[in-house]
Scaffold this motif. Structure first.
Motif, PDB file in Angstrom:
ATOM      1  N   ARG A  41       0.830  -1.207   0.000  1.00 35.06           N
ATOM      2  CA  ARG A  41       0.000   0.000   0.000  1.00 35.06           C
ATOM      3  C   ARG A  41       0.864   1.257   0.000  1.00 35.06           C
ATOM      4  O   ARG A  41       0.538   2.240  -0.670  1.00 35.06           O
ATOM      5  N   PHE A  42       1.948   1.229   0.773  1.00 37.69           N
ATOM      6  CA  PHE A  42       2.795   2.411   0.801  1.00 37.69           C
ATOM      7  C   PHE A  42       3.412   2.682  -0.568  1.00 37.69           C
ATOM      8  O   PHE A  42       3.456   3.823  -1.027  1.00 37.69           O
ATOM      9  N   ARG A  43       3.910   1.638  -1.226  1.00 38.66           N
ATOM     10  CA  ARG A  43       4.531   1.826  -2.536  1.00 38.66           C
ATOM     11  C   ARG A  43       3.520   2.386  -3.535  1.00 38.66           C
ATOM     12  O   ARG A  43       3.857   3.247  -4.352  1.00 38.66           O
ATOM     13  N   LEU A  44       2.274   1.894  -3.472  1.00 38.27           N
ATOM     14  CA  LEU A  44       1.249   2.423  -4.368  1.00 38.27           C
ATOM     15  C   LEU A  44       1.014   3.908  -4.122  1.00 38.27           C
ATOM     16  O   LEU A  44       0.948   4.708  -5.055  1.00 38.27           O
ATOM     17  N   ALA A  45       0.899   4.291  -2.841  1.00 45.13           N
ATOM     18  CA  ALA A  45       0.682   5.703  -2.513  1.00 45.13           C
ATOM     19  C   ALA A  45       1.900   6.545  -2.897  1.00 45.13           C
ATOM     20  O   ALA A  45       1.749   7.674  -3.402  1.00 45.13           O
ATOM     21  N   PHE A  46       3.088   6.013  -2.676  1.00 43.98           N
ATOM     22  CA  PHE A  46       4.331   6.730  -2.977  1.00 43.98           C
ATOM     23  C   PHE A  46       4.421   7.037  -4.465  1.00 43.98           C
ATOM     24  O   PHE A  46       4.647   8.186  -4.876  1.00 43.98           O
ATOM     25  N   PHE A  47       4.234   6.024  -5.303  1.00 48.08           N
ATOM     26  CA  PHE A  47       4.365   6.231  -6.742  1.00 48.08           C
ATOM     27  C   PHE A  47       3.199   7.053  -7.297  1.00 48.08           C
ATOM     28  O   PHE A  47       3.377   7.819  -8.247  1.00 48.08           O
ATOM     29  N   ALA A  48       2.006   6.901  -6.727  1.00 48.61           N
ATOM     30  CA  ALA A  48       0.885   7.731  -7.170  1.00 48.61           C
ATOM     31  C   ALA A  48       1.151   9.206  -6.869  1.00 48.61           C
ATOM     32  O   ALA A  48       0.863  10.085  -7.697  1.00 48.61           O
ATOM     33  N   ALA A  49       1.734   9.497  -5.694  1.00 45.85           N
ATOM     34  CA  ALA A  49       2.065  10.876  -5.350  1.00 45.85           C
ATOM     35  C   ALA A  49       3.118  11.438  -6.301  1.00 45.85           C
ATOM     36  O   ALA A  49       3.030  12.592  -6.736  1.00 45.85           O
ATOM     37  N   LEU A  50       4.118  10.622  -6.650  1.00 39.52           N
ATOM     38  CA  LEU A  50       5.138  11.072  -7.592  1.00 39.52           C
ATOM     39  C   LEU A  50       4.522  11.374  -8.961  1.00 39.52           C
ATOM     40  O   LEU A  50       4.919  12.331  -9.631  1.00 39.52           O
ATOM     41  N   ALA A  51       3.570  10.545  -9.375  1.00 40.37           N
ATOM     42  CA  ALA A  51       2.917  10.779 -10.661  1.00 40.37           C
ATOM     43  C   ALA A  51       2.159  12.110 -10.657  1.00 40.37           C
ATOM     44  O   ALA A  51       2.185  12.858 -11.640  1.00 40.37           O
ATOM     45  N   ILE A  52       1.500  12.433  -9.545  1.00 42.96           N
ATOM     46  CA  ILE A  52       0.779  13.701  -9.438  1.00 42.96           C
ATOM     47  C   ILE A  52       1.757  14.872  -9.495  1.00 42.96           C
ATOM     48  O   ILE A  52       1.518  15.871 -10.198  1.00 42.96           O
ATOM     49  N   LEU A  53       2.870  14.767  -8.760  1.00 44.09           N
ATOM     50  CA  LEU A  53       3.876  15.830  -8.785  1.00 44.09           C
ATOM     51  C   LEU A  53       4.432  16.021 -10.200  1.00 44.09           C
ATOM     52  O   LEU A  53       4.606  17.142 -10.673  1.00 44.09           O
ATOM     53  N   GLY A  54       4.735  14.893 -10.858  1.00 43.39           N
ATOM     54  CA  GLY A  54       5.287  14.979 -12.208  1.00 43.39           C
ATOM     55  C   GLY A  54       4.315  15.601 -13.175  1.00 43.39           C
ATOM     56  O   GLY A  54       4.693  16.449 -14.005  1.00 43.39           O
ATOM     57  N   ALA A  55       3.039  15.214 -13.084  1.00 44.69           N
ATOM     58  CA  ALA A  55       2.031  15.783 -13.983  1.00 44.69           C
ATOM     59  C   ALA A  55       1.875  17.285 -13.746  1.00 44.69           C
ATOM     60  O   ALA A  55       1.728  18.058 -14.694  1.00 44.69           O
ATOM     61  N   ARG A  56       1.918  17.702 -12.489  1.00 42.81           N
ATOM     62  CA  ARG A  56       1.781  19.132 -12.175  1.00 42.81           C
ATOM     63  C   ARG A  56       2.938  19.929 -12.779  1.00 42.81           C
ATOM     64  O   ARG A  56       2.733  21.015 -13.352  1.00 42.81           O
ATOM     65  N   LEU A  57       4.163  19.400 -12.683  1.00 42.52           N
ATOM     66  CA  LEU A  57       5.305  20.094 -13.251  1.00 42.52           C
ATOM     67  C   LEU A  57       5.191  20.190 -14.772  1.00 42.52           C
ATOM     68  O   LEU A  57       5.528  21.218 -15.373  1.00 42.52           O
ATOM     69  N   LEU A  58       4.722  19.141 -15.408  1.00 43.86           N
ATOM     70  CA  LEU A  58       4.585  19.156 -16.856  1.00 43.86           C
ATOM     71  C   LEU A  58       3.533  20.156 -17.312  1.00 43.86           C
ATOM     72  O   LEU A  58       3.696  20.835 -18.341  1.00 43.86           O
ATOM     73  N   LEU A  59       2.451  20.271 -16.565  1.00 43.40           N
ATOM     74  CA  LEU A  59       1.329  21.103 -16.980  1.00 43.40           C
ATOM     75  C   LEU A  59       1.481  22.556 -16.598  1.00 43.40           C
ATOM     76  O   LEU A  59       1.007  23.457 -17.297  1.00 43.40           O
ATOM     77  N   VAL A  60       2.137  22.820 -15.453  1.00 39.82           N
ATOM     78  CA  VAL A  60       2.193  24.184 -14.909  1.00 39.82           C
ATOM     79  C   VAL A  60       3.472  24.908 -15.277  1.00 39.82           C
ATOM     80  O   VAL A  60       3.480  26.127 -15.459  1.00 39.82           O
ATOM     81  N   ALA A  61       4.607  24.178 -15.422  1.00 36.29           N
ATOM     82  CA  ALA A  61       5.903  24.827 -15.644  1.00 36.29           C
ATOM     83  C   ALA A  61       5.886  25.614 -16.950  1.00 36.29           C
ATOM     84  O   ALA A  61       5.273  25.212 -17.916  1.00 36.29           O
TER      85      ALA A  61
END
Length: 247
Positions: free
Chosen positions: A227-247
């Motif tokens: 469960r932790f790994r799923l939450a960890f990688f999902a959070a990274l995906a959200i951060l990455g998507a935000r950087l791609l869309l907002v930067a």
């Protein structure tokens, strides 16, 4: 580069390193990824990468030294490691000409790729002959990604996992690869992003990073790893998507 850090900024940096250290204590990696991923939302990725140099270097040196396989790993991985240095230094020489938004988008892409591999990546296996050809190419790619984003996980992690190393040897190999990446990146950033004030804050960040690691090691016995790994990688995906869309 920032000459001074406000109390609010220092508090944010400290909290980020506690969280990043906790992730490393739980799953054995992720400190630079979390630090650069989170701080990259509020500052230039190069500055965030400079802040993580000292804590990342110290924790990875400890991880590298904790095992008896170092001579064998050096004998096998030296082509990959030499290529990491070459790729980091080569691409790092181009960084002063790179726009901040470009670097942020590169970081976002790296985080998304790492998250996708962690969530859905296949189990790769490389034989000795394939490794001889793939190792230097993987090292050059890893160095280029490290120099552009400050994150050393792609394609380092999938490459080392594909070698079929024993669990303890894999952990030591990851520490060795990340140590080489961090040392080279620190040299590239020295005098630029890694100036005096930033180096001092980076050194101070060792304390919250180690505190987070100790917390993560304790939580490892209580928190479900899947469960932790799923939450960890999902959070990274959200951060990455935000950087791609907002930067």
């Amino acid at each position: 580069m920032t000459d001074t850090y406000t109390l609010l900024t220092l508090a944010l940096i400290g909290a980020t390193f506690v969280l990043a250290g906790t992730a490393k204590g739980l799953v054995g990696l992720g400190l630079p990824t979390v630090v650069v991923g989170l701080l990259g939302q509020v500052m230039a990725p190069a500055e965030a990468a400079a802040l993580m140099v000292v804590p990342s270097l110290l924790t990875n040196l400890w991880q590298t030294a904790a095992g008896a396989a170092l001579p064998r790993l050096l004998a096998r991985l030296w082509p990959f490691l030499v290529a990491v240095v070459a790729g980091t230094a080569g691409v790092g020489a181009l960084l002063p000409e790179a726009a901040g938004s470009w670097a942020a988008r590169a970081l976002g892409a790296a985080l998304l790729a790492y998250a996708a591999f962690g969530l859905w990546g296949p189990r790769l296996r490389l034989g000795a002959k394939a490794d001889a050809a793939v190792g230097p190419l993987a090292g050059l790619a890893a160095g280029a990604v490290t120099a552009a984003t400050g994150v050393a996980v792609m394609p380092t992690v999938p490459y080392l996992q594909a070698l079929g190393l024993e669990k303890d040897d894999l952990v030591q190999a990851l520490g060795l690869a990340f140590t080489v990446s961090t040392l080279t990146l620190g040299g590239v950033l020295l005098g630029g992003a890694l100036d005096g004030p930033t180096a001092a804050v980076s050194a101070g960040a060792v304390v919250p990073a180690v505190a987070g690691m100790m917390l993560g090691q304790r939580l490892r016995r209580r928190v479900d790893g899947v469960r932790f790994r799923l939450a960890f990688f999902a959070a990274l995906a959200i951060l990455g998507a935000r950087l791609l869309l907002v930067a």
